[in-house]
Design a protein around this motif. Structure first.
Motif, PDB file in Angstrom:
ATOM      1  N   GLU A  53       0.829  -1.207   0.000  1.00  0.00           N
ATOM      2  CA  GLU A  53       0.000   0.000   0.000  1.00  0.00           C
ATOM      3  C   GLU A  53       0.866   1.262   0.000  1.00  0.00           C
ATOM      4  OE1 GLU A  53      -2.443  -0.513   3.392  1.00  0.00           O
ATOM      5  OE2 GLU A  53      -3.679  -2.101   2.496  1.00  0.00           O
ATOM      6  N   ARG A  54       1.982   1.235   0.740  1.00  0.00           N
ATOM      7  CA  ARG A  54       2.893   2.382   0.734  1.00  0.00           C
ATOM      8  C   ARG A  54       3.529   2.554  -0.645  1.00  0.00           C
ATOM      9  NH1 ARG A  54       4.680   0.690   6.089  1.00  0.00           N
ATOM     10  NH2 ARG A  54       6.455  -0.343   5.110  1.00  0.00           N
ATOM     11  N   ASP A  55       3.854   1.434  -1.298  1.00  0.00           N
ATOM     12  CA  ASP A  55       4.421   1.510  -2.650  1.00  0.00           C
ATOM     13  C   ASP A  55       3.441   2.157  -3.624  1.00  0.00           C
ATOM     14  OD1 ASP A  55       6.804   0.359  -1.882  1.00  0.00           O
ATOM     15  OD2 ASP A  55       6.273  -1.664  -2.551  1.00  0.00           O
ATOM     16  N   ILE A  56       2.173   1.790  -3.508  1.00  0.00           N
ATOM     17  CA  ILE A  56       1.150   2.355  -4.393  1.00  0.00           C
ATOM     18  C   ILE A  56       1.016   3.860  -4.164  1.00  0.00           C
ATOM     19  CG2 ILE A  56      -1.339   2.381  -4.852  1.00  0.00           C
ATOM     20  CD1 ILE A  56      -1.277  -0.681  -4.457  1.00  0.00           C
ATOM     21  N   ALA A  57       1.115   4.279  -2.910  1.00  0.00           N
ATOM     22  CA  ALA A  57       1.090   5.718  -2.613  1.00  0.00           C
ATOM     23  C   ALA A  57       2.318   6.409  -3.198  1.00  0.00           C
ATOM     24  CB  ALA A  57       1.026   5.936  -1.103  1.00  0.00           C
ATOM     25  N   ASP A  58       3.471   5.740  -3.136  1.00  0.00           N
ATOM     26  CA  ASP A  58       4.703   6.305  -3.705  1.00  0.00           C
ATOM     27  C   ASP A  58       4.619   6.421  -5.223  1.00  0.00           C
ATOM     28  OD1 ASP A  58       5.867   6.576  -1.234  1.00  0.00           O
ATOM     29  OD2 ASP A  58       7.000   4.691  -1.336  1.00  0.00           O
ATOM     30  N   ILE A  59       3.930   5.489  -5.867  1.00  0.00           N
ATOM     31  CA  ILE A  59       3.777   5.541  -7.323  1.00  0.00           C
ATOM     32  C   ILE A  59       3.052   6.830  -7.725  1.00  0.00           C
ATOM     33  CG2 ILE A  59       2.494   4.508  -9.255  1.00  0.00           C
ATOM     34  CD1 ILE A  59       3.191   1.762  -8.033  1.00  0.00           C
ATOM     35  N   TYR A  60       2.033   7.178  -6.973  1.00  0.00           N
ATOM     36  CA  TYR A  60       1.318   8.419  -7.283  1.00  0.00           C
ATOM     37  C   TYR A  60       2.191   9.643  -7.004  1.00  0.00           C
ATOM     38  CZ  TYR A  60      -2.179  12.097  -7.303  1.00  0.00           C
ATOM     39  OH  TYR A  60      -2.870  13.248  -7.571  1.00  0.00           O
ATOM     40  N   SER A  61       2.940   9.584  -5.899  1.00  0.00           N
ATOM     41  CA  SER A  61       3.796  10.714  -5.523  1.00  0.00           C
ATOM     42  C   SER A  61       4.922  10.929  -6.520  1.00  0.00           C
ATOM     43  CB  SER A  61       4.379  10.477  -4.126  1.00  0.00           C
ATOM     44  OG  SER A  61       5.284  11.504  -3.773  1.00  0.00           O
ATOM     45  N   LEU A  62       5.533   9.825  -7.000  1.00  0.00           N
ATOM     46  CA  LEU A  62       6.710   9.938  -7.874  1.00  0.00           C
ATOM     47  C   LEU A  62       6.339  10.062  -9.345  1.00  0.00           C
ATOM     48  CD1 LEU A  62       8.987   7.240  -6.193  1.00  0.00           C
ATOM     49  CD2 LEU A  62       9.328   9.719  -6.136  1.00  0.00           C
ATOM     50  N   PHE A  63       5.349   9.274  -9.795  1.00  0.00           N
ATOM     51  CA  PHE A  63       5.030   9.199 -11.214  1.00  0.00           C
ATOM     52  C   PHE A  63       3.729   9.896 -11.590  1.00  0.00           C
ATOM     53  CE2 PHE A  63       7.373   5.099 -10.431  1.00  0.00           C
ATOM     54  CZ  PHE A  63       8.559   5.523 -10.993  1.00  0.00           C
ATOM     55  N   GLY A  64       2.910  10.259 -10.585  1.00  0.00           N
ATOM     56  CA  GLY A  64       1.622  10.879 -10.877  1.00  0.00           C
ATOM     57  C   GLY A  64       0.601   9.910 -11.423  1.00  0.00           C
ATOM     58  N   VAL A  65       0.852   8.603 -11.291  1.00  0.00           N
ATOM     59  CA  VAL A  65      -0.083   7.577 -11.764  1.00  0.00           C
ATOM     60  C   VAL A  65      -0.868   7.069 -10.562  1.00  0.00           C
ATOM     61  CG1 VAL A  65      -0.333   5.319 -12.869  1.00  0.00           C
ATOM     62  CG2 VAL A  65       1.456   6.907 -13.633  1.00  0.00           C
ATOM     63  N   GLU A  66      -2.175   7.241 -10.607  1.00  0.00           N
ATOM     64  CA  GLU A  66      -3.012   6.858  -9.475  1.00  0.00           C
ATOM     65  C   GLU A  66      -3.577   5.456  -9.655  1.00  0.00           C
ATOM     66  OE1 GLU A  66      -6.667   8.659  -6.755  1.00  0.00           O
ATOM     67  OE2 GLU A  66      -6.320   9.433  -8.788  1.00  0.00           O
ATOM     68  N   ILE A  67      -3.258   4.578  -8.707  1.00  0.00           N
ATOM     69  CA  ILE A  67      -3.798   3.220  -8.675  1.00  0.00           C
ATOM     70  C   ILE A  67      -4.840   3.167  -7.565  1.00  0.00           C
ATOM     71  CG2 ILE A  67      -3.287   0.783  -8.264  1.00  0.00           C
ATOM     72  CD1 ILE A  67      -0.500   1.281  -9.386  1.00  0.00           C
ATOM     73  N   ARG A  68      -6.071   2.872  -7.928  1.00  0.00           N
ATOM     74  CA  ARG A  68      -7.166   2.862  -6.960  1.00  0.00           C
ATOM     75  C   ARG A  68      -7.597   1.436  -6.628  1.00  0.00           C
ATOM     76  NH1 ARG A  68     -11.089   7.576  -9.544  1.00  0.00           N
ATOM     77  NH2 ARG A  68      -9.684   9.347  -9.183  1.00  0.00           N
ATOM     78  N   PHE A  69      -8.269   1.300  -5.476  1.00  0.00           N
ATOM     79  CA  PHE A  69      -8.803   0.000  -5.056  1.00  0.00           C
ATOM     80  C   PHE A  69     -10.319   0.084  -5.037  1.00  0.00           C
ATOM     81  CE2 PHE A  69     -10.107  -3.262  -2.010  1.00  0.00           C
ATOM     82  CZ  PHE A  69      -9.404  -4.349  -2.487  1.00  0.00           C
ATOM     83  N   ASP A  70     -10.973  -0.775  -5.818  1.00  0.00           N
ATOM     84  CA  ASP A  70     -12.431  -0.819  -5.870  1.00  0.00           C
ATOM     85  C   ASP A  70     -12.917  -1.831  -4.826  1.00  0.00           C
ATOM     86  OD1 ASP A  70     -15.124  -1.816  -6.724  1.00  0.00           O
ATOM     87  OD2 ASP A  70     -14.834  -0.305  -8.291  1.00  0.00           O
ATOM     88  N   ARG A  71     -13.537  -1.339  -3.784  1.00  0.00           N
ATOM     89  CA  ARG A  71     -13.954  -2.227  -2.692  1.00  0.00           C
ATOM     90  C   ARG A  71     -15.058  -3.192  -3.119  1.00  0.00           C
ATOM     91  NH1 ARG A  71     -11.560  -0.931   1.922  1.00  0.00           N
ATOM     92  NH2 ARG A  71     -10.681   1.165   2.169  1.00  0.00           N
ATOM     93  N   ALA A  72     -15.943  -2.746  -3.995  1.00  0.00           N
ATOM     94  CA  ALA A  72     -17.027  -3.627  -4.445  1.00  0.00           C
ATOM     95  C   ALA A  72     -16.472  -4.816  -5.225  1.00  0.00           C
ATOM     96  CB  ALA A  72     -18.007  -2.834  -5.297  1.00  0.00           C
ATOM     97  N   ARG A  73     -15.481  -4.563  -6.064  1.00  0.00           N
ATOM     98  CA  ARG A  73     -14.907  -5.635  -6.888  1.00  0.00           C
ATOM     99  C   ARG A  73     -13.619  -6.196  -6.298  1.00  0.00           C
ATOM    100  NH1 ARG A  73     -17.071  -1.732 -10.140  1.00  0.00           N
ATOM    101  NH2 ARG A  73     -18.486  -2.409 -11.810  1.00  0.00           N
ATOM    102  N   GLN A  74     -13.173  -5.603  -5.179  1.00  0.00           N
ATOM    103  CA  GLN A  74     -12.001  -6.086  -4.449  1.00  0.00           C
ATOM    104  C   GLN A  74     -10.763  -6.204  -5.356  1.00  0.00           C
ATOM    105  OE1 GLN A  74     -11.661  -6.986  -0.871  1.00  0.00           O
ATOM    106  NE2 GLN A  74     -13.299  -5.464  -1.105  1.00  0.00           N
ATOM    107  N   GLY A  75     -10.467  -5.103  -6.058  1.00  0.00           N
ATOM    108  CA  GLY A  75      -9.299  -5.147  -6.932  1.00  0.00           C
ATOM    109  C   GLY A  75      -8.754  -3.768  -7.246  1.00  0.00           C
ATOM    110  N   TYR A  76      -7.467  -3.754  -7.624  1.00  0.00           N
ATOM    111  CA  TYR A  76      -6.790  -2.513  -8.005  1.00  0.00           C
ATOM    112  C   TYR A  76      -6.971  -2.245  -9.494  1.00  0.00           C
ATOM    113  CZ  TYR A  76      -4.275  -2.475  -3.533  1.00  0.00           C
ATOM    114  OH  TYR A  76      -3.960  -2.424  -2.203  1.00  0.00           O
ATOM    115  N   TYR A  77      -6.947  -0.961  -9.860  1.00  0.00           N
ATOM    116  CA  TYR A  77      -7.003  -0.573 -11.266  1.00  0.00           C
ATOM    117  C   TYR A  77      -6.350   0.792 -11.416  1.00  0.00           C
ATOM    118  CZ  TYR A  77     -10.880   2.549  -9.996  1.00  0.00           C
ATOM    119  OH  TYR A  77     -11.632   3.536  -9.436  1.00  0.00           O
TER     120      TYR A  77
END
Length: 304
Positions: A53-77
């Motif tokens: 989860e910290r890595d995913i936050a770092d991806i947005y901070s460093l690259f500006g690419v937002e990876i979200r988690f859909d709770r209904a479908r239980q997956g990242y996109y």
């Protein structure tokens, strides 16, 4: 240092996997993939879901690419579609691994000869990346090579960084007009972190440069059909590294390669043609044929 390298490797693996793993990638599947790849390729210890989860936050901070988690479908996109995303991430991973290997304590550097090219004034790159990411205006002096290196002040809204022919360029709005600035010609860069601007989101950058070679895209220059001929030897190089995405093969024989292109005939494009002029013949348009001939004639006078 090895922990930092492993962290960057994980970020790139996560980016690549979420992009290609389907619309919604389960957390357990992503974590298992990252840990397996890190263990088999880099002999790294597994990480926890909290580190993921910290890595995913770092991806947005460093690259500006937002990876979200859909709770209904239980997956990242990935929340957006990024220009040239697949190719850039794959290229970044390859280059990172290669430079890692060259710099490590093995003998790879004895047979892999990398050219470490650091562009002039590359210290502006990171400040510009941060200014673009955080929507801050920038000011600088810009050197005009065509006017005896005269400098002119600019205050612009930075939007993109783009690479072309081993040079980096800033694409920024000067008033309501988007302009291109070579990073190597920027002096005294200042980021105004006291102000922010609203980013233009209606720009298709890929389409903006689709009809030009490099970054010179003057709408006043018409898009034209071009036909070129090379001998078989030069043709092999032209086939393996196309001049432009519009390149099409018209004839490919043991004696010649003929291709067609459709783009704006700019100075950058003419210089590219001259870089492989040993067997070049411009079939059409006639004005391009005359332009190339004139360059040859003037060069012959200077060197005779």
């Amino acid at each position: 240092m090895s922990k930092q390298k492993d962290g960057i490797r994980r970020l790139l693996l996560i980016l690549n996997k979420v992009r290609h793993g389907g619309r919604f990638l389960p957390k357990d599947e992503l974590l298992e993939f990252v840990n397996k790849q890190m263990e088999t390729q880099y002999d790294a210890v597994p990480v926890s879901s909290r580190t993921l989860e910290r890595d995913i936050a770092d991806i947005y901070s460093l690259f500006g690419v937002e990876i979200r988690f859909d709770r209904a479908r239980q997956g990242y996109y990935v929340s957006e579609d990024y220009m040239e995303y697949d190719e850039r991430i794959a290229e970044l991973m390859m280059n990172f691994d290669l430079l890692n290997a060259i710099g490590s304590d093995n003998n790879l550097s004895s047979f892999v000869l990398a050219e470490h090219h650091r562009p002039a004034y590359s210290e502006w790159m990171m400040p510009l990346v941060k200014a673009i990411r955080d929507f801050h205006p920038v000011t600088f002096s810009y050197v005009n090579y065509r006017k005896d290196c005269a400098e002119k002040p600019f205050s612009v809204l930075p939007h993109y960084l783009k690479e072309s022919n081993r040079r980096w360029y800033l694409l920024a709005y000067d008033g309501c007009v988007m302009k291109t600035f070579g990073i190597d010609r920027i002096r005294d860069l200042r980021v105004d972190d006291t102000r922010t601007f609203k980013r233009h989101t209606d720009i298709n950058v890929a389409e903006l440069f689709s009809d030009c070679y490099g970054l010179w895209n003057d709408p006043a220059t018409p898009v034209e059909d071009i036909e070129l001929r090379y001998d078989a030897l030069d043709g092999r190089f032209v086939k393996s590294d196309p001049i432009h995405h519009s390149q099409r093969i018209l004839a490919d024989t043991p004696d010649e390669l003929r291709i067609s292109l459709r783009l704006r005939i700019t100075n950058d494009f003419v210089m590219e043609l001259l870089s492989r002029s040993r067997s070049l013949e411009v079939i059409k348009p006639q004005h391009l044929r005359e332009r190339v001939r004139k360059v040859y004639e003037e060069a012959l006078k200077r060197n005779s």
